[in-house]
Design an enzyme around this catalytic site. Structure first.
Site, mmCIF file in Angstrom:
data_model
loop_
_atom_site.group_PDB
_atom_site.id
_atom_site.type_symbol
_atom_site.label_atom_id
_atom_site.label_comp_id
_atom_site.label_asym_id
_atom_site.label_seq_id
_atom_site.Cartn_x
_atom_site.Cartn_y
_atom_site.Cartn_z
ATOM 1 N N ASP A 1 -2.918 4.724 -2.194
ATOM 2 C CA ASP A 1 -3.896 5.302 -1.276
ATOM 3 C C ASP A 1 -4.299 6.739 -1.644
ATOM 4 O OD1 ASP A 1 -5.163 5.076 1.514
ATOM 5 O OD2 ASP A 1 -3.968 6.897 1.754
ATOM 6 N N GLU B 1 -6.667 4.088 -5.344
ATOM 7 C CA GLU B 1 -7.890 4.346 -4.579
ATOM 8 C C GLU B 1 -8.383 5.730 -4.957
ATOM 9 O OE1 GLU B 1 -9.660 4.756 -0.060
ATOM 10 O OE2 GLU B 1 -7.792 5.714 -0.672
ATOM 11 N N ASP C 1 0.866 -1.175 0.000
ATOM 12 C CA ASP C 1 0.000 0.000 0.000
ATOM 13 C C ASP C 1 0.910 1.234 0.000
ATOM 14 O OD1 ASP C 1 -2.198 1.747 0.546
ATOM 15 O OD2 ASP C 1 -3.158 0.170 1.727
ATOM 16 N N HIS D 1 -11.067 -2.211 4.393
ATOM 17 C CA HIS D 1 -10.837 -1.894 5.809
ATOM 18 C C HIS D 1 -11.481 -0.565 6.239
ATOM 19 C CE1 HIS D 1 -8.009 0.317 3.457
ATOM 20 N NE2 HIS D 1 -7.723 1.084 4.490
ATOM 21 N N ASP D 2 -12.096 0.147 5.295
ATOM 22 C CA ASP D 2 -12.752 1.428 5.621
ATOM 23 C C ASP D 2 -14.272 1.300 5.610
ATOM 24 O OD1 ASP D 2 -10.289 2.720 5.636
ATOM 25 O OD2 ASP D 2 -10.421 3.259 3.520
HETATM 26 O O1 TEU Z 1 -8.867 6.189 2.595
HETATM 27 C C1 TEU Z 1 -9.175 7.329 1.845
HETATM 28 C C2 TEU Z 1 -10.448 7.894 2.279
HETATM 29 O O2 TEU Z 1 -10.727 7.918 3.444
HETATM 30 C C3 TEU Z 1 -11.321 8.455 1.279
HETATM 31 O O3 TEU Z 1 -11.507 7.602 0.212
HETATM 32 C C4 TEU Z 1 -12.613 8.815 1.901
HETATM 33 O O4 TEU Z 1 -13.378 7.651 2.113
HETATM 34 C C5 TEU Z 1 -13.444 9.762 1.084
HETATM 35 O O5 TEU Z 1 -12.687 10.786 0.664
HETATM 36 C C6 TEU Z 1 -14.636 10.214 1.898
HETATM 37 O O6 TEU Z 1 -14.878 11.519 1.839
HETATM 38 C C7 TEU Z 1 -7.537 5.829 2.678
HETATM 39 C C8 TEU Z 1 -7.372 4.586 3.518
HETATM 40 O O7 TEU Z 1 -8.032 3.519 2.912
HETATM 41 C C9 TEU Z 1 -7.839 4.869 4.914
HETATM 42 O O8 TEU Z 1 -7.772 3.735 5.745
HETATM 43 C C10 TEU Z 1 -6.986 5.975 5.475
HETATM 44 O O9 TEU Z 1 -7.455 6.345 6.740
HETATM 45 C C11 TEU Z 1 -6.948 7.191 4.576
HETATM 46 O O10 TEU Z 1 -6.736 6.869 3.207
HETATM 47 C C12 TEU Z 1 -5.813 8.093 4.960
HETATM 48 O O11 TEU Z 1 -4.605 7.541 4.577
#
Ligand code: TEU
Length: 557
Positions: free
Chosen positions: A202, A258, A100, A331-332
């Site tokens: 990410d 992502e 990642d 995981h989110d």
């Molecule tokens: O997630 C990114 C993230 O949080 C966004 O896609 C978010 O959901 C969206 O903008 C909502 O408004 C990544 C990781 O997967 C996450 O676990 C981390 O906390 C985050 O980045 C920060 O690195």
């Protein structure tokens, strides 16, 4: 017909959340040797690549997404030798390890940031995004960070604010500075030299910043969500093409960006021949509860037509260009059984229904740890029981905007990222066989029935269903249809059934899934003369789907 497919188009990817996978030391948190020891388990699911969420040194404010060193391993996960062993053992059994890359921001404890914040004229002074206060001393813009509160934090040493899209401990790197970009490319190349099989990149939509101006407030706090202001800013693709040329090109790897906020219609610029990544996680099907801003306490319900529309749009957008990463969990996100089905859904049937879609759409399936066991959400009583930084931000926002504790907690129960982070359930013994110590996050209380040990020897379990579908996709008489066949939606107007057909020459696969908990009739002529291949009930009757029924038929015309 399309050109010969790459290894990563034909495989199944499994996402490991290392902290919750398998503890070999009794520390209460998972580690890299724990993953190495469970590669055999992953093999039984037909997995050819494992995406690890970050295992780099980190203060763990955001569980590793706050990185303090891009080319080392956090001691709580093991050593670089452990990592090298995982990569080597993985290669031996046909599983590539995918890292990642968290390049939008680092930890505030990264040496780069410590130096950058020390003065306005040090060598790394502009490695992060520093701005003066407004004349009244307030933050440069009214942007709210994704985890809540202002996206700007004041730094005494520099007498300036720095920008952070996420927590204040995650300062955004300044991609406008070529030295920063080169340092990041070097870090990625370090892992390619170690032999990794790819990268998940990410929060990549945020690396290019627009002009620093206030936005129209979207809440009582006078702020606007930073996502609205900064994602997919024009010019971002120039950065990304440079990234590709310096890192990805010439390697037999896959990359998956992502990209929350990139629409299916924009995919052509991001993936495929003229794009940057092999695949892109776009979230059109995952964000249905939040058509505007992401406030968990005011989630909206959605009709099935929205999910069908989002999936069909993504399938079409990647039909002739690029490739689709099929995912319903990570995981989110909350568990898919809770997210996509009615509250009274039988979890076993629902888990298998989702699995049916996961393995039969066109693209590469991504299984998230525990999904293959049919995990469901947790619901802890107090906000203090939650570790996830985002849950705390959402709870505070809800209270600030007038919710009661109960209303705020209802949102946390539905959407907390901790739903996905409870430990892996290996057996019905103490702590589900995850650790001999005290688990860092409580084990789900259903572990006595929902665990690998039991599900592996029950042919009706969710795990057995995953294994069967994975085989169907990879090594059966219809594999070629599943891997390379076209996608076409069927029954587009049906309010209960998501249906599609995969076509290869004169051979077809029909997939029909009832997302409701009542019987759903449909025109039996659609599957006339077809034979049933698989499903989440033991048999099926053409013309009706029982509650949550999923079925796959095949026919040669
Ligand atoms: O997630 C990114 C993230 O949080 C966004 O896609 C978010 O959901 C969206 O903008 C909502 O408004 C990544 C990781 O997967 C996450 O676990 C981390 O906390 C985050 O980045 C920060 O690195």
């Amino acid at each position: 017909m399309q050109a010969k497919q790459k290894w990563w188009q034909k495989t199944v990817v499994y996402q490991v959340y290392p902290k919750s996978f398998k503890d070999t030391t009794g520390s209460g948190q998972g580690d890299i040797p724990g993953i190495t020891r469970r590669l055999d388990y992953l093999k039984t699911l037909g997995v050819g690549a494992v995406w690890l969420t970050p295992v780099y040194p980190s203060p763990m404010v955001d569980n590793g997404y706050d990185i303090a060193d891009y080319t080392a391993i956090d001691p709580s996960y093991g050593t670089m030798a452990d990592m090298e062993e995982l990569i080597a053992e993985g290669k031996r059994c046909g599983i590539r390890i995918v890292m990642d890359l968290v390049f939008n921001h680092s930890s505030d404890q990264h040496p780069w940031f410590l130096e950058s914040k020390s003065s306005r004229d040090n060598a790394k002074a502009d490695w992060y995004i520093w701005r003066d206060a407004k004349p009244d001393g307030s933050a440069p813009t009214n942007w709210r960070g994704i985890f809540g509160g202002s996206a700007w934090t004041w730094c005494e040493e520099r007498q300036q604010y720095y920008l952070h899209t996420f927590a204040k401990e995650q300062p955004d790197l300044n991609w406008e500075n070529p030295a920063v970009r080169q340092a990041l490319y070097d870090a990625a190349n370090f892992w390619l030299d170690k032999g990794v099989g790819g990268f998940r990149i990410d929060a990549i939509v945020y690396i290019k910043k627009p002009a620093f101006v206030d936005g129209e407030p979207d809440g009582e706090d006078g702020m606007v969500g930073i996502h609205e202001m900064t994602h997919d800013t024009p010019g971002i693709l120039d950065f990304l093409h440079e990234f590709k040329a310096n890192v990805f090109d010439g390697h037999d790897i896959f990359t998956v960006g992502e990209a929350n906020g990139v629409a299916a219609s924009e995919l052509k610029d991001w993936v495929g021949e003229n794009g940057v990544f092999s695949m892109l996680f776009e979230f059109s099907h995952m964000n249905l509860n939040f058509p505007t801003s992401e406030r968990w306490y005011e989630a909206e319900d959605w009709p099935l037509s929205k999910l069908k529309g989002a999936l069909t749009a993504s399938q079409r957008a990647t039909a002739t260009n690029g490739w689709y990463p099929i995912f319903f969990e990570n995981h989110d996100q909350p568990r898919c059984v809770n997210k996509f089905f009615p509250a009274d859904a039988d979890p076993l049937l629902a888990a298998k229904a989702m699995a049916t879609v996961l393995f039969t759409l066109r693209g590469t399936p991504f299984i998230y740890e525990g999904q293959e066991l049919g995990y469901t959400n947790v619901a802890w009583e107090s906000i203090d029981d939650y570790d996830d930084i985002s849950s705390h931000g959402q709870y505070a926002l809800a209270l600030e905007e007038g919710c009661t504790h109960e209303q705020a907690m209802a949102g946390i129960h539905r959407f907390s990222r901790d739903n996905a982070r409870t430990p892996m359930q290996w057996s019905d013994s103490r702590n589900a066989g995850f650790t001999t110590g005290t688990p860092w996050l409580p084990v789900h209380d259903d572990y006595r029935s929902c665990c690998v040990e039991h599900e592996a020897c029950d042919e009706n379990s969710v795990l057995s269903y995953y294994r069967r579908l994975s085989r169907l996709r990879r090594e059966s008489a219809v594999s070629d249809i599943l891997l390379a066949g076209d996608y076409g939606e069927i029954l587009p107007q049906h309010e209960a059934i998501y249906g599609f057909v995969r076509n290869l020459g004169n051979r077809k696969l029909y997939v029909l899934v009832n997302f409701t908990t009542h019987n759903a009739p449909y025109d039996a002529a659609i599957v006339a003369g077809a034979s049933r291949l698989e499903g989440n009930y033991s048999d099926s009757t053409p013309g009706t789907l029982r509650p949550l029924e999923a079925v796959i038929y095949t026919r040669e015309d």
